[in-house]
Every structure is written in C-alpha cells, then in structure tokens.
Scaffold this motif. Sequence first.
Motif, mmCIF file in Angstrom:
data_model
loop_
_atom_site.group_PDB
_atom_site.id
_atom_site.type_symbol
_atom_site.label_atom_id
_atom_site.label_comp_id
_atom_site.label_asym_id
_atom_site.label_seq_id
_atom_site.Cartn_x
_atom_site.Cartn_y
_atom_site.Cartn_z
ATOM 1 N N HIS A 41 -3.197 1.411 -13.957
ATOM 2 C CA HIS A 41 -3.087 2.822 -14.328
ATOM 3 C C HIS A 41 -3.933 3.749 -13.453
ATOM 4 C CE1 HIS A 41 -6.805 2.037 -16.543
ATOM 5 N NE2 HIS A 41 -6.971 3.327 -16.589
ATOM 6 N N ASP A 42 -5.009 3.245 -12.856
ATOM 7 C CA ASP A 42 -5.885 4.115 -12.069
ATOM 8 C C ASP A 42 -6.096 3.657 -10.625
ATOM 9 O OD1 ASP A 42 -7.311 1.891 -12.848
ATOM 10 O OD2 ASP A 42 -9.061 2.996 -13.552
ATOM 11 N N TRP A 43 -5.339 2.635 -10.201
ATOM 12 C CA TRP A 43 -5.384 2.214 -8.804
ATOM 13 C C TRP A 43 -4.193 1.312 -8.512
ATOM 14 C CZ3 TRP A 43 -6.646 -2.770 -6.660
ATOM 15 C CH2 TRP A 43 -6.881 -3.760 -7.607
ATOM 16 N N TRP A 44 -3.892 1.144 -7.229
ATOM 17 C CA TRP A 44 -2.830 0.242 -6.790
ATOM 18 C C TRP A 44 -3.098 -0.184 -5.360
ATOM 19 C CZ3 TRP A 44 0.356 1.046 -2.593
ATOM 20 C CH2 TRP A 44 0.364 2.334 -2.061
ATOM 21 N N PHE A 45 -2.451 -1.267 -4.947
ATOM 22 C CA PHE A 45 -2.543 -1.696 -3.556
ATOM 23 C C PHE A 45 -1.285 -2.430 -3.151
ATOM 24 C CE2 PHE A 45 -4.006 -5.472 -5.745
ATOM 25 C CZ PHE A 45 -3.492 -6.530 -4.999
ATOM 26 N N ASN A 46 -1.068 -2.483 -1.843
ATOM 27 C CA ASN A 46 -0.011 -3.279 -1.245
ATOM 28 C C ASN A 46 -0.649 -4.083 -0.123
ATOM 29 O OD1 ASN A 46 2.190 -3.351 1.200
ATOM 30 N ND2 ASN A 46 3.092 -3.738 -0.792
ATOM 31 N N LEU A 47 -0.370 -5.366 -0.112
ATOM 32 C CA LEU A 47 -0.866 -6.253 0.938
ATOM 33 C C LEU A 47 0.362 -6.928 1.524
ATOM 34 C CD1 LEU A 47 -3.666 -7.111 2.019
ATOM 35 C CD2 LEU A 47 -3.561 -9.041 0.450
ATOM 36 N N ARG A 48 0.605 -6.705 2.810
ATOM 37 C CA ARG A 48 1.829 -7.239 3.396
ATOM 38 C C ARG A 48 1.565 -7.796 4.788
ATOM 39 N NH1 ARG A 48 4.280 -3.976 7.090
ATOM 40 N NH2 ARG A 48 3.375 -1.925 7.357
ATOM 41 N N PRO A 49 2.283 -8.851 5.117
ATOM 42 C CA PRO A 49 2.109 -9.423 6.455
ATOM 43 C C PRO A 49 2.796 -8.567 7.507
ATOM 44 C CG PRO A 49 3.762 -10.660 5.228
ATOM 45 C CD PRO A 49 3.199 -9.627 4.294
ATOM 46 N N SER A 50 2.199 -8.532 8.683
ATOM 47 C CA SER A 50 2.851 -7.889 9.822
ATOM 48 C C SER A 50 3.923 -8.846 10.333
ATOM 49 C CB SER A 50 1.833 -7.634 10.930
ATOM 50 O OG SER A 50 2.498 -7.271 12.123
ATOM 51 N N HIS A 51 5.000 -8.275 10.813
ATOM 52 C CA HIS A 51 6.059 -9.114 11.387
ATOM 53 C C HIS A 51 5.920 -9.228 12.903
ATOM 54 C CE1 HIS A 51 7.986 -9.382 7.541
ATOM 55 N NE2 HIS A 51 7.921 -8.071 7.416
ATOM 56 N N THR A 52 4.913 -8.551 13.462
ATOM 57 C CA THR A 52 4.735 -8.571 14.918
ATOM 58 C C THR A 52 3.363 -9.049 15.363
ATOM 59 O OG1 THR A 52 4.047 -6.251 14.886
ATOM 60 C CG2 THR A 52 6.399 -6.701 15.243
ATOM 61 N N GLU A 53 2.405 -9.142 14.420
ATOM 62 C CA GLU A 53 1.034 -9.546 14.766
ATOM 63 C C GLU A 53 0.512 -10.505 13.698
ATOM 64 O OE1 GLU A 53 -1.455 -5.951 16.081
ATOM 65 O OE2 GLU A 53 -0.041 -5.126 14.633
ATOM 66 N N PRO A 54 -0.496 -11.314 14.030
ATOM 67 C CA PRO A 54 -1.085 -12.216 13.032
ATOM 68 C C PRO A 54 -2.107 -11.488 12.152
ATOM 69 C CG PRO A 54 -2.135 -12.584 15.138
ATOM 70 C CD PRO A 54 -1.052 -11.546 15.362
ATOM 71 N N THR A 79 -2.919 -1.431 2.009
ATOM 72 C CA THR A 79 -2.904 -0.022 1.633
ATOM 73 C C THR A 79 -3.413 0.023 0.200
ATOM 74 O OG1 THR A 79 -0.975 0.390 3.019
ATOM 75 C CG2 THR A 79 -1.496 2.040 1.347
ATOM 76 N N LEU A 80 -4.405 0.852 -0.053
ATOM 77 C CA LEU A 80 -5.067 0.913 -1.353
ATOM 78 C C LEU A 80 -5.279 2.360 -1.745
ATOM 79 C CD1 LEU A 80 -6.963 -0.277 -3.660
ATOM 80 C CD2 LEU A 80 -8.775 -0.206 -1.949
ATOM 81 N N GLU A 81 -5.048 2.670 -3.015
ATOM 82 C CA GLU A 81 -5.363 3.989 -3.558
ATOM 83 C C GLU A 81 -6.005 3.817 -4.927
ATOM 84 O OE1 GLU A 81 -1.931 6.542 -3.668
ATOM 85 O OE2 GLU A 81 -2.062 6.935 -1.523
ATOM 86 N N ALA A 82 -6.966 4.700 -5.231
ATOM 87 C CA ALA A 82 -7.640 4.686 -6.532
ATOM 88 C C ALA A 82 -7.977 6.112 -6.930
ATOM 89 C CB ALA A 82 -8.905 3.843 -6.468
#
Length: 120
Positions: free
Chosen positions: A79-92, A97-100
């Motif tokens: 309810h007061d924060w979120w994040f996305n963690l994703r692999p790059s498809h071009t780099e290791p 991305t995080l917001e609070a």
Amino acid sequence: YFRDFSFDDSAILALLRAAELLSRSPRPLSRLIASFNEYISSGEVNFPVSDIKTVLARVKKKYYNGRQSFLDGVKVEYHDWWFNLRPSHTEPVIRLTLEAKTQKLFDEKRRELEKLVKDV
C-alpha cells in the motif's frame, strides 16, 4: 511511472499529461507537477548479477505477502511502496525500480533489496 499503463515510464505519456494540465491551469508547470510527486522514486538502478534466477527466486520468497506480478521479472506492490526487479536482456545485470511514500521507507526498502541482490 504511470500506474494505468503498467507502471510505464514513457516520456510521451508524461508530455501529454503535462500539456493537458498546462492547458487547464494558469499555474506554472513546476507547481502543477509538484502535486503528482506522491512517491520517492529510484529511477532504474542496475546491479551486476551472475545468477539472476536465484535472485528472482529469493525476492519472490521474501516478499510473498505483497501483490506479485511476473510479467517482466518480479513486481511486488504494497500500500505504501512497490518495486520491480527485472533481468536485462542485453547485459548481465538486474534492474531495480523502487518507489515509496516516505524517504525513510524508501531508504529501508532499497537497502533491503540491494542486500538480497548483492548476496548472490
């Protein structure tokens, strides 16, 4: 980031929204935009990672009680924060991305996520 567009960070959407707001108000753009800054935002932060699958599995397990989505990596919402963690498809690397809603919560969650990512 636009919630209604899968948290997309499209510059075009931002420009169109700003143009709409400017056309309806005599206030300067800086004041109009300030009212939208509800969250502290990280932007996109890259971490070099050798085992992306292990990192994503660890994150899924740690944040099991949030609303999870797996469309692009792992996105978890509270309810007061979120994040996305994703692999790059071009780099290791893995991209965070995080917001609070508060600086304190943002700092706490960023440290927590960095530790999970870097411990692999």
